[in-house]
Design a protein around this motif. Structure first.
Motif, short mmCIF file in Angstrom:
data_model
loop_
_atom_site.label_atom_id
_atom_site.label_comp_id
_atom_site.label_asym_id
_atom_site.label_seq_id
_atom_site.Cartn_x
_atom_site.Cartn_y
_atom_site.Cartn_z
N HIS A 87 0.81 -1.22 0.00
CA HIS A 87 0.00 0.00 0.00
C HIS A 87 0.84 1.26 0.00
O HIS A 87 1.92 1.28 0.58
N LYS A 90 -0.08 5.95 4.30
CA LYS A 90 -1.40 6.40 4.73
C LYS A 90 -1.52 7.93 4.71
O LYS A 90 -2.57 8.48 4.42
N GLY A 110 -7.45 2.87 -1.36
CA GLY A 110 -6.01 2.73 -1.49
C GLY A 110 -5.40 3.45 -2.68
O GLY A 110 -4.23 3.27 -2.98
#
Length: 137
Positions: A87, A90, A110
């Protein structure tokens, strides 16, 4: 400061990973952080959420500028520390030409971030300004 919001340690992501994230992600405004629809196509009736920080309380940030700021955050590595290999980070942070600090948070898909202005009272604000200046030379 939460673990997920921890600033990037230099080298946590390779330059190639950051370039890939920059290409594959984008900024998408959230009505929860907007008081004006601007060019995001948001429905003003649901914005803003009273408990959320507004990204446009000082000035309207057009979508093109918001995407440019997000891309610059990736270029400078102004992102949160690695969560996993699959990923993007964040959080990403950028500072506009007026010196306002913004935090972008990765959405559930995502691929798209939404953002908001950080107040000077936020624990990261001072560090982000210093780090942005250092990395932006």
């Amino acid at each position: 400061m939460s673990v997920n919001r921890r600033p990037l340690k230099v080298g946590s992501f390779s330059k190639e990973e950051l370039r890939t994230f920059s290409r594959e992600t984008s900024y998408e405004g959230s009505a929860h952080h907007k008081s004006k629809a601007s060019d995001y196509g948001l429905t003003p009736a649901i914005s803003p959420r009273p408990t959320k920080s507004l990204c446009d309380d000082v000035r309207i940030i057009p979508a093109e500028e918001a995407n440019r700021l997000l891309k610059r955050a990736f270029e400078l590595g102004m992102v949160s520390d690695r969560r996993d290999d699959a990923h993007p980070p964040k959080y990403a942070w950028a500072i506009d030409e007026e010196g306002e600090v913004y935090e972008a948070k990765l959405g559930n898909d995502g691929l798209r971030y939404h953002g908001y202005r950080l107040s000077k009272d936020d624990g990261l604000h001072k560090w982000l300004v210093k780090e942005w200046r250092k990395r932006n030379q």
